[in-house]
Design a protein around this motif. Sequence first.
Motif, PDB file in Angstrom:
ATOM      1  N   PRO A  21       0.842  -1.207   0.000  1.00  0.00           N
ATOM      2  CA  PRO A  21       0.000   0.000   0.000  1.00  0.00           C
ATOM      3  C   PRO A  21       0.868   1.244   0.000  1.00  0.00           C
ATOM      4  O   PRO A  21       1.934   1.267   0.619  1.00  0.00           O
ATOM      5  CB  PRO A  21      -0.781  -0.119   1.321  1.00  0.00           C
ATOM      6  CG  PRO A  21      -0.706  -1.553   1.685  1.00  0.00           C
ATOM      7  CD  PRO A  21       0.599  -2.060   1.144  1.00  0.00           C
ATOM      8  N   GLY A  22       0.424   2.264  -0.694  1.00  0.00           N
ATOM      9  CA  GLY A  22       1.179   3.503  -0.763  1.00  0.00           C
ATOM     10  C   GLY A  22       1.059   4.323   0.505  1.00  0.00           C
ATOM     11  O   GLY A  22       0.233   4.038   1.383  1.00  0.00           O
ATOM     12  N   SER A  23       1.867   5.345   0.605  1.00  0.00           N
ATOM     13  CA  SER A  23       1.880   6.194   1.798  1.00  0.00           C
ATOM     14  C   SER A  23       0.697   7.161   1.830  1.00  0.00           C
ATOM     15  O   SER A  23       0.395   7.726   2.871  1.00  0.00           O
ATOM     16  CB  SER A  23       3.186   6.972   1.869  1.00  0.00           C
ATOM     17  OG  SER A  23       3.363   7.728   0.684  1.00  0.00           O
ATOM     18  N   ARG A  24       0.033   7.358   0.710  1.00  0.00           N
ATOM     19  CA  ARG A  24      -1.119   8.254   0.622  1.00  0.00           C
ATOM     20  C   ARG A  24      -2.338   7.468   0.148  1.00  0.00           C
ATOM     21  O   ARG A  24      -2.200   6.467  -0.550  1.00  0.00           O
ATOM     22  CB  ARG A  24      -0.837   9.375  -0.370  1.00  0.00           C
ATOM     23  CG  ARG A  24       0.306  10.252   0.027  1.00  0.00           C
ATOM     24  CD  ARG A  24       0.501  11.341  -0.975  1.00  0.00           C
ATOM     25  NE  ARG A  24       1.687  12.115  -0.659  1.00  0.00           N
ATOM     26  CZ  ARG A  24       2.307  12.878  -1.502  1.00  0.00           C
ATOM     27  NH1 ARG A  24       1.874  12.992  -2.737  1.00  0.00           N
ATOM     28  NH2 ARG A  24       3.372  13.548  -1.130  1.00  0.00           N
ATOM     29  N   PRO A  25      -3.538   7.942   0.490  1.00  0.00           N
ATOM     30  CA  PRO A  25      -4.748   7.271  -0.006  1.00  0.00           C
ATOM     31  C   PRO A  25      -4.779   7.252  -1.537  1.00  0.00           C
ATOM     32  O   PRO A  25      -4.367   8.210  -2.181  1.00  0.00           O
ATOM     33  CB  PRO A  25      -5.883   8.131   0.542  1.00  0.00           C
ATOM     34  CG  PRO A  25      -5.289   8.866   1.701  1.00  0.00           C
ATOM     35  CD  PRO A  25      -3.834   9.062   1.365  1.00  0.00           C
ATOM     36  N   GLY A  26      -5.230   6.150  -2.108  1.00  0.00           N
ATOM     37  CA  GLY A  26      -5.321   6.035  -3.559  1.00  0.00           C
ATOM     38  C   GLY A  26      -4.021   5.694  -4.238  1.00  0.00           C
ATOM     39  O   GLY A  26      -3.918   5.775  -5.459  1.00  0.00           O
ATOM     40  N   THR A  27      -2.997   5.326  -3.457  1.00  0.00           N
ATOM     41  CA  THR A  27      -1.710   4.980  -4.055  1.00  0.00           C
ATOM     42  C   THR A  27      -1.296   3.568  -3.658  1.00  0.00           C
ATOM     43  O   THR A  27      -1.708   3.056  -2.626  1.00  0.00           O
ATOM     44  CB  THR A  27      -0.581   5.947  -3.616  1.00  0.00           C
ATOM     45  OG1 THR A  27      -0.355   5.812  -2.216  1.00  0.00           O
ATOM     46  CG2 THR A  27      -0.923   7.379  -3.960  1.00  0.00           C
ATOM     47  N   THR A  28      -0.512   2.956  -4.513  1.00  0.00           N
ATOM     48  CA  THR A  28       0.167   1.703  -4.200  1.00  0.00           C
ATOM     49  C   THR A  28       1.640   1.914  -4.516  1.00  0.00           C
ATOM     50  O   THR A  28       2.002   2.826  -5.254  1.00  0.00           O
ATOM     51  CB  THR A  28      -0.381   0.515  -5.017  1.00  0.00           C
ATOM     52  OG1 THR A  28      -0.326   0.840  -6.400  1.00  0.00           O
ATOM     53  CG2 THR A  28      -1.796   0.172  -4.641  1.00  0.00           C
ATOM     54  N   SER A  29       2.477   1.066  -3.966  1.00  0.00           N
ATOM     55  CA  SER A  29       3.910   1.217  -4.152  1.00  0.00           C
ATOM     56  C   SER A  29       4.520  -0.106  -4.602  1.00  0.00           C
ATOM     57  O   SER A  29       4.239  -1.149  -4.012  1.00  0.00           O
ATOM     58  CB  SER A  29       4.555   1.670  -2.835  1.00  0.00           C
ATOM     59  OG  SER A  29       5.939   1.798  -2.987  1.00  0.00           O
ATOM     60  N   ASP A  30       5.299  -0.062  -5.654  1.00  0.00           N
ATOM     61  CA  ASP A  30       6.091  -1.209  -6.087  1.00  0.00           C
ATOM     62  C   ASP A  30       7.521  -0.952  -5.630  1.00  0.00           C
ATOM     63  O   ASP A  30       8.158   0.002  -6.071  1.00  0.00           O
ATOM     64  CB  ASP A  30       6.064  -1.380  -7.612  1.00  0.00           C
ATOM     65  CG  ASP A  30       5.050  -2.410  -8.064  1.00  0.00           C
ATOM     66  OD1 ASP A  30       4.565  -3.174  -7.223  1.00  0.00           O
ATOM     67  OD2 ASP A  30       4.758  -2.468  -9.264  1.00  0.00           O
ATOM     68  N   CYS A  31       8.001  -1.772  -4.710  1.00  0.00           N
ATOM     69  CA  CYS A  31       9.366  -1.648  -4.201  1.00  0.00           C
ATOM     70  C   CYS A  31      10.257  -2.587  -5.000  1.00  0.00           C
ATOM     71  O   CYS A  31      10.061  -3.800  -4.982  1.00  0.00           O
ATOM     72  CB  CYS A  31       9.413  -2.000  -2.725  1.00  0.00           C
ATOM     73  SG  CYS A  31       8.352  -0.954  -1.740  1.00  0.00           S
TER      74      CYS A  31
END
Length: 92
Positions: A21-31
């Motif tokens: 899950p991303g750090s902000r609403p509506g975001t995702t994160s690919d590490c």
Amino acid sequence: MTTTTCSDATWTADLAVALTPGSRPGTTSDCVSGEIDSDNAMILRRDLLTSLVSHRGTLLVDLSQATFCDCSGLNALLAARMPPCAPAARCV
């Protein structure tokens, strides 16, 4: 090259991509960690495009753990930047 795929992560001998899950609403994160080269750039491209289509909204790509990226890796990142399959999605 050995590839293992889970619902939220892909690993090859030199590359790992994990969706969180991303750090902000509506975001995702690919590490992304490890080396991005011609052997695995298509895997990265596939994972990024899948994340954009599946999760809609903004995809944050974290390259802080990437140790190497050649031109095929840059092309994978550019392809995810403006994907024709998800024109409303954003990749940053």
